[in-house]
Design an enzyme around this catalytic site. Sequence first.
Site, PDB file in Angstrom:
ATOM      1  N   GLY A  39       0.795  -1.230   0.000  1.00  0.00           N
ATOM      2  CA  GLY A  39       0.000   0.000   0.000  1.00  0.00           C
ATOM      3  C   GLY A  39       0.824   1.275   0.000  1.00  0.00           C
ATOM      4  N   THR A  40       0.219   2.328   0.479  1.00  0.00           N
ATOM      5  CA  THR A  40       0.878   3.645   0.533  1.00  0.00           C
ATOM      6  C   THR A  40       2.105   3.569   1.417  1.00  0.00           C
ATOM      7  OG1 THR A  40      -1.282   4.692   0.357  1.00  0.00           O
ATOM      8  CG2 THR A  40       0.516   6.064   1.168  1.00  0.00           C
ATOM      9  N   CYS A  41       1.960   2.924   2.563  1.00  0.00           N
ATOM     10  CA  CYS A  41       3.038   2.897   3.547  1.00  0.00           C
ATOM     11  C   CYS A  41       4.339   2.397   2.918  1.00  0.00           C
ATOM     12  CB  CYS A  41       2.620   2.013   4.723  1.00  0.00           C
ATOM     13  SG  CYS A  41       3.925   1.789   5.917  1.00  0.00           S
ATOM     14  N   VAL A 181       3.163  16.553   9.192  1.00  0.00           N
ATOM     15  CA  VAL A 181       4.244  15.574   9.363  1.00  0.00           C
ATOM     16  C   VAL A 181       4.959  15.307   8.036  1.00  0.00           C
ATOM     17  CG1 VAL A 181       4.810  13.234  10.087  1.00  0.00           C
ATOM     18  CG2 VAL A 181       3.023  14.484  11.277  1.00  0.00           C
ATOM     19  N   ILE A 182       4.183  15.034   6.986  1.00  0.00           N
ATOM     20  CA  ILE A 182       4.801  14.698   5.692  1.00  0.00           C
ATOM     21  C   ILE A 182       5.588  15.891   5.164  1.00  0.00           C
ATOM     22  CG2 ILE A 182       4.272  14.128   3.280  1.00  0.00           C
ATOM     23  CD1 ILE A 182       1.893  12.448   4.366  1.00  0.00           C
ATOM     24  N   GLU A 201       2.583  27.113   5.312  1.00  0.00           N
ATOM     25  CA  GLU A 201       1.606  26.491   6.205  1.00  0.00           C
ATOM     26  C   GLU A 201       0.578  27.545   6.619  1.00  0.00           C
ATOM     27  OE1 GLU A 201       0.763  23.443   7.659  1.00  0.00           O
ATOM     28  OE2 GLU A 201      -0.778  24.738   8.557  1.00  0.00           O
ATOM     29  N   ARG A 270      -4.776  13.988   3.212  1.00  0.00           N
ATOM     30  CA  ARG A 270      -5.121  12.821   2.393  1.00  0.00           C
ATOM     31  C   ARG A 270      -6.628  12.612   2.383  1.00  0.00           C
ATOM     32  NH1 ARG A 270      -0.903  10.007   0.555  1.00  0.00           N
ATOM     33  NH2 ARG A 270      -2.089   8.064   0.467  1.00  0.00           N
ATOM     34  N   ALA A 315       0.155   3.879   9.773  1.00  0.00           N
ATOM     35  CA  ALA A 315       0.258   2.481   9.350  1.00  0.00           C
ATOM     36  C   ALA A 315       0.034   1.515  10.509  1.00  0.00           C
ATOM     37  CB  ALA A 315       1.631   2.251   8.735  1.00  0.00           C
ATOM     38  N   HIS A 439      23.232   2.033  31.125  1.00  0.00           N
ATOM     39  CA  HIS A 439      24.018   3.269  31.069  1.00  0.00           C
ATOM     40  C   HIS A 439      25.264   3.051  30.208  1.00  0.00           C
ATOM     41  CE1 HIS A 439      25.826   7.050  32.214  1.00  0.00           C
ATOM     42  NE2 HIS A 439      26.977   6.391  32.357  1.00  0.00           N
TER      43      HIS A 439
HETATM   44  P1  FAD Z   1      -2.929   2.093   2.134  1.00  0.00           P
HETATM   45  O1  FAD Z   1      -1.605   1.852   2.695  1.00  0.00           O
HETATM   46  O2  FAD Z   1      -3.242   3.346   1.474  1.00  0.00           O
HETATM   47  O3  FAD Z   1      -3.311   0.845   1.277  1.00  0.00           O
HETATM   48  C1  FAD Z   1      -4.498   0.762   0.567  1.00  0.00           C
HETATM   49  C2  FAD Z   1      -4.291  -0.133  -0.644  1.00  0.00           C
HETATM   50  O4  FAD Z   1      -5.555  -0.367  -1.228  1.00  0.00           O
HETATM   51  C3  FAD Z   1      -3.418   0.490  -1.725  1.00  0.00           C
HETATM   52  O5  FAD Z   1      -2.365  -0.387  -2.039  1.00  0.00           O
HETATM   53  C4  FAD Z   1      -4.361   0.654  -2.921  1.00  0.00           C
HETATM   54  O6  FAD Z   1      -3.720   0.397  -4.167  1.00  0.00           O
HETATM   55  C5  FAD Z   1      -5.406  -0.404  -2.637  1.00  0.00           C
HETATM   56  N1  FAD Z   1      -6.718  -0.127  -3.218  1.00  0.00           N
HETATM   57  C6  FAD Z   1      -7.440   1.013  -3.132  1.00  0.00           C
HETATM   58  N2  FAD Z   1      -8.645   0.852  -3.752  1.00  0.00           N
HETATM   59  C7  FAD Z   1      -8.657  -0.411  -4.241  1.00  0.00           C
HETATM   60  C8  FAD Z   1      -9.601  -1.184  -4.952  1.00  0.00           C
HETATM   61  N3  FAD Z   1     -10.789  -0.689  -5.294  1.00  0.00           N
HETATM   62  N4  FAD Z   1      -9.291  -2.443  -5.292  1.00  0.00           N
HETATM   63  C9  FAD Z   1      -8.090  -2.973  -4.943  1.00  0.00           C
HETATM   64  N5  FAD Z   1      -7.154  -2.302  -4.269  1.00  0.00           N
HETATM   65  C10 FAD Z   1      -7.439  -1.046  -3.908  1.00  0.00           C
HETATM   66  N6  FAD Z   1       2.329   6.176   8.754  1.00  0.00           N
HETATM   67  C11 FAD Z   1       3.054   5.758   9.818  1.00  0.00           C
HETATM   68  O7  FAD Z   1       2.520   5.079  10.683  1.00  0.00           O
HETATM   69  N7  FAD Z   1       4.384   6.074   9.931  1.00  0.00           N
HETATM   70  C12 FAD Z   1       5.020   6.822   9.008  1.00  0.00           C
HETATM   71  O8  FAD Z   1       6.218   7.102   9.149  1.00  0.00           O
HETATM   72  C13 FAD Z   1       4.279   7.280   7.883  1.00  0.00           C
HETATM   73  N8  FAD Z   1       4.888   8.009   6.940  1.00  0.00           N
HETATM   74  C14 FAD Z   1       4.173   8.389   5.839  1.00  0.00           C
HETATM   75  C15 FAD Z   1       4.820   9.131   4.866  1.00  0.00           C
HETATM   76  C16 FAD Z   1       4.139   9.531   3.747  1.00  0.00           C
HETATM   77  C17 FAD Z   1       4.868  10.314   2.684  1.00  0.00           C
HETATM   78  C18 FAD Z   1       2.754   9.170   3.578  1.00  0.00           C
HETATM   79  C19 FAD Z   1       2.013   9.561   2.340  1.00  0.00           C
HETATM   80  C20 FAD Z   1       2.112   8.436   4.536  1.00  0.00           C
HETATM   81  C21 FAD Z   1       2.803   8.036   5.686  1.00  0.00           C
HETATM   82  N9  FAD Z   1       2.190   7.313   6.700  1.00  0.00           N
HETATM   83  C22 FAD Z   1       2.909   6.920   7.790  1.00  0.00           C
HETATM   84  C23 FAD Z   1       0.763   6.951   6.635  1.00  0.00           C
HETATM   85  C24 FAD Z   1       0.582   5.505   6.179  1.00  0.00           C
HETATM   86  O9  FAD Z   1       1.204   5.327   4.937  1.00  0.00           O
HETATM   87  C25 FAD Z   1      -0.885   5.160   6.083  1.00  0.00           C
HETATM   88  O10 FAD Z   1      -1.523   5.485   7.309  1.00  0.00           O
HETATM   89  C26 FAD Z   1      -1.098   3.690   5.811  1.00  0.00           C
HETATM   90  O11 FAD Z   1      -0.484   3.311   4.618  1.00  0.00           O
HETATM   91  C27 FAD Z   1      -2.595   3.356   5.745  1.00  0.00           C
HETATM   92  O12 FAD Z   1      -2.752   2.006   5.522  1.00  0.00           O
HETATM   93  P2  FAD Z   1      -4.051   1.416   4.810  1.00  0.00           P
HETATM   94  O13 FAD Z   1      -3.857  -0.058   4.767  1.00  0.00           O
HETATM   95  O14 FAD Z   1      -5.254   1.963   5.439  1.00  0.00           O
HETATM   96  O15 FAD Z   1      -4.050   2.011   3.330  1.00  0.00           O
END
Ligand code: FAD
Length: 459
Positions: A39-41, A181-182, A201, A270, A315, A439
């Site tokens: 995913g995004t993470c 944060v980002i 900001e 987001r 995440a 320590h």
């Molecule tokens: P996602 O990780 O967004 O996964 C959802 C998945 O669903 C995606 O792969 C997408 O392709 C898929 N999808 C969507 N719709 C469909 C569909 N209809 N059919 C099939 N597949 C589909 N969080 C932290 O905890 N620590 C961090 O350091 C951190 N750093 C970050 C840095 C950045 C630059 C960004 C943008 C985010 C960061 N985050 C961080 C946030 C974190 O990435 C998200 O909170 C996390 O990924 C959410 O997980 P999720 O499983 O809900 O969704």
Amino acid sequence: MTTFDVIIIGGGPGGYVAALRGASEGLKVALIEAGQLGGTCLNQGCIPSKTFLKNAEILEEIEQGKQRGIIVKDVEFSMEGMVAYKNSVLNNLRMGIQSLLKTRKVEVFNGLGSIKNPQEVEVISNNEKTTLSTKNIIIATGSRPFIPKMEGLEKVKYHTTDTIFDLKTLPSSITIVGGGVIGVELADVFHSLGSKVTIIEYSNRIIAMEDEEASKVLHKKLHEKGINILTEHLVTSMSEENGLKTLKVEKKSGEKVVVSSEELLMAVGRTPNDSATKQLGLAYNGAFIKVNDYLQTNISNIYAVGDVIGGYQLAHVASAEGLTVIENILGKQKKIDYSIVPRCIYTNLQIASIGQSENDLKSKGIDYTVTKYNLFGNGKAQTLGKKDGFVKVFTDSKYGEIYGMCMVGPYVTELIGQGSAYMSLEGTVYEMAEMIQPHPSLSEIFMEVANLSIGKGVH
Ligand code: FAD
């Protein structure tokens, strides 16, 4: 046709973790992912940003080495090298997830999932439609960058976090709209790599959701490094000429500023991916899918986890929710304790918090005591040459129950795990004070702040 026990739409940290746990518990699980596992993470978030931040840290350490007799000559940086390294990290982790899913016999479908009705999910892959039948569904479709309406934006070639981690060359300058944060993490990255960075900001401080003092300390640090931070500024319009992006910006007080740069990153929040579920008649909470305490939507066999339900949008929260939903599908009635979620910012002066912030406590009218210990007094911080920062603990004034903690300094994003342990085991500062810490270590600051809090300060 096979009937699955659970079909999960979305293979991010919410979805794939639920799939692994479900399969381990003996459920027949299908996982549908339209993009890449993780995913995004893994692909555009946590992991690429932290890989880039490590590069930034190495470059800063080389610079700081001068104070300790280390002089490195002819340091070269290659954007291509950094992106290639990042891709290798992502690949390793993706392969790990793939192999775990295979071993646990999760059926993975690469395609776009959509819910036809509470018992059927359709997958579209290469223009072919497959209908899967199921007893339960988990929506884990996550989120994507939110792009606000701004005059001229459609004519400007801007980046989001979906594209910024694949830049081909290091920009000489970059403007980052959004000081959350980002925004601050990527500002720190690009500054350390050599770009001229401006953060714009709208609110009166960066990382506005975090502890006010922590926000001030980070602002000062980023400003001292050379990052231009414009708080209380609103972008009113933008344009692009010969690749140069120009933003017209207005201060709340009315003063007008123009900011120009080679690249522009939009990092203002987001928005949930809910196209797979829009037509179902699910209840919403603003833009996000509404769930009850058991992460169930208003349709009882459809659950939702992660960014798509809003809240922390982290995440580890998405994963915790994914694990919880599997327990609930198995008949338990499990809830998440959101009061002990750690929140981290990985800039080079890190910030990590857990539990209630001072603002939360004040607004709820809770009687609390705050105790602060400065990192300057910690031996390990001195040896590291990283002595800026502090730990603050917010406690119940009578019994020493820990309401929350906020840490600023080196590796505090690792240390906060210790805070998680104290809080989830309902420890008090009296117990924290008794813990024998190694320590010299940064962990000693827990012992120090706890002793201070009970009137027995050590150093
Ligand atoms: P996602 O990780 O967004 O996964 C959802 C998945 O669903 C995606 O792969 C997408 O392709 C898929 N999808 C969507 N719709 C469909 C569909 N209809 N059919 C099939 N597949 C589909 N969080 C932290 O905890 N620590 C961090 O350091 C951190 N750093 C970050 C840095 C950045 C630059 C960004 C943008 C985010 C960061 N985050 C961080 C946030 C974190 O990435 C998200 O909170 C996390 O990924 C959410 O997980 P999720 O499983 O809900 O969704």
